[in-house]
Design a protein around this motif. Sequence first.
Motif, short mmCIF file in Angstrom:
data_model
loop_
_atom_site.label_atom_id
_atom_site.label_comp_id
_atom_site.label_asym_id
_atom_site.label_seq_id
_atom_site.Cartn_x
_atom_site.Cartn_y
_atom_site.Cartn_z
N ALA A 144 -8.89 -3.19 -5.08
CA ALA A 144 -8.42 -4.50 -5.51
C ALA A 144 -6.90 -4.49 -5.55
CB ALA A 144 -8.99 -4.84 -6.88
N PRO A 145 -6.22 -5.29 -4.75
CA PRO A 145 -4.76 -5.23 -4.69
C PRO A 145 -4.12 -5.76 -5.96
CG PRO A 145 -5.58 -7.08 -3.40
CD PRO A 145 -6.79 -6.32 -3.86
N GLY A 146 -2.91 -5.26 -6.22
CA GLY A 146 -2.13 -5.77 -7.34
C GLY A 146 -2.43 -5.12 -8.68
N ILE A 147 -3.39 -4.18 -8.71
CA ILE A 147 -3.81 -3.57 -9.97
C ILE A 147 -3.83 -2.05 -9.80
CG2 ILE A 147 -5.54 -3.57 -11.81
CD1 ILE A 147 -6.87 -5.96 -10.37
N ALA A 148 -3.33 -1.34 -10.79
CA ALA A 148 -3.42 0.12 -10.79
C ALA A 148 -3.18 0.63 -12.19
CB ALA A 148 -2.39 0.73 -9.84
N VAL A 149 -3.64 1.84 -12.44
CA VAL A 149 -3.18 2.61 -13.60
C VAL A 149 -2.07 3.49 -13.05
CG1 VAL A 149 -3.77 4.29 -15.38
CG2 VAL A 149 -5.43 2.54 -14.71
N ALA A 150 -0.83 3.15 -13.34
CA ALA A 150 0.31 3.76 -12.66
C ALA A 150 1.42 4.05 -13.65
CB ALA A 150 0.83 2.84 -11.56
N ALA A 151 2.38 4.88 -13.20
CA ALA A 151 3.59 5.14 -13.97
C ALA A 151 4.70 5.44 -12.98
CB ALA A 151 3.40 6.31 -14.93
N ASP A 152 5.91 5.06 -13.34
CA ASP A 152 7.08 5.31 -12.50
C ASP A 152 7.92 6.39 -13.17
OD1 ASP A 152 9.05 5.22 -10.63
OD2 ASP A 152 9.69 3.18 -11.03
#
Length: 267
Positions: free
Chosen positions: A70-78
């Motif tokens: 699903a685009p536009g969604i993630a569990v992420a960190a920079d």
Amino acid sequence: MGEIVIGSVPYLNGRPLVRWFTDTEEGRTSGVRVVEAVPSRLARMLEEGEVAAALVSSFELLRTPGLVYAPGIAVAADGPVLSVRMLSKVLIPEVRSVALDTSSLTSVALLKILLAESYGLTPRYLPHPPHLERMLAEADAALLIGDLGYRDYGPNLHALDLGAGWKALTGLPFAYALWIGYPDRLTPELATTLCRAKDWGEAHREQIARAEFERLDETFERSRFYLTQIMRYSAGPREEEALCLFGEKAFANGLLPGPATVQAVGD
């Protein structure tokens, strides 16, 4: 239309993507029900058709043909992620064995890439249940993820934060988990619903931290800091670039049998 079942991780970092389904009238009447399991179990549930979509390790998308995200969604960190860490009894360059919490395929692959490319290390890897004391009794270091990875274990261990390591290596953020499924079940309509849940969760992260911190044996301040200052849930071009680069490095390091291709819902 019958009920749609989706699977999420049982960690604090996944809560902003699913609490809309239980905390709002719109979510409760959406026809979507959330079940929880560790990422490795979610991957099996997805394969067996038990869930229409799973918030699962991004590595699963790279290694399994036919999946979409699903685009536009993630569990992420920079940069530093704080909850995906290798904790070591010895200095990182001296690590010769690592006990792995194998509940996250992404974290295992990312650690192997970082140790090989940033430190020139190929230690012995030992799968192990996520219990730090027992892991360190059998290995120099231990990989922990999620709520156990975020816990404060004191100053006596050396820590390699995998998000910080990836940022130093590539200059990019990292997407640890995505909503993934097969295109006949993870439809554009479901992806739109997941985006609506994400938007609500992003706007209510402090509320979610307040509801969750006692269950995790954490403080509200640490939980709020983690959800509001560290975790990211909206994915854009840089996260997509990082995902593709992760696939290239996984292949180059022998962690994938061939080059990976990724496809978003509706592409």
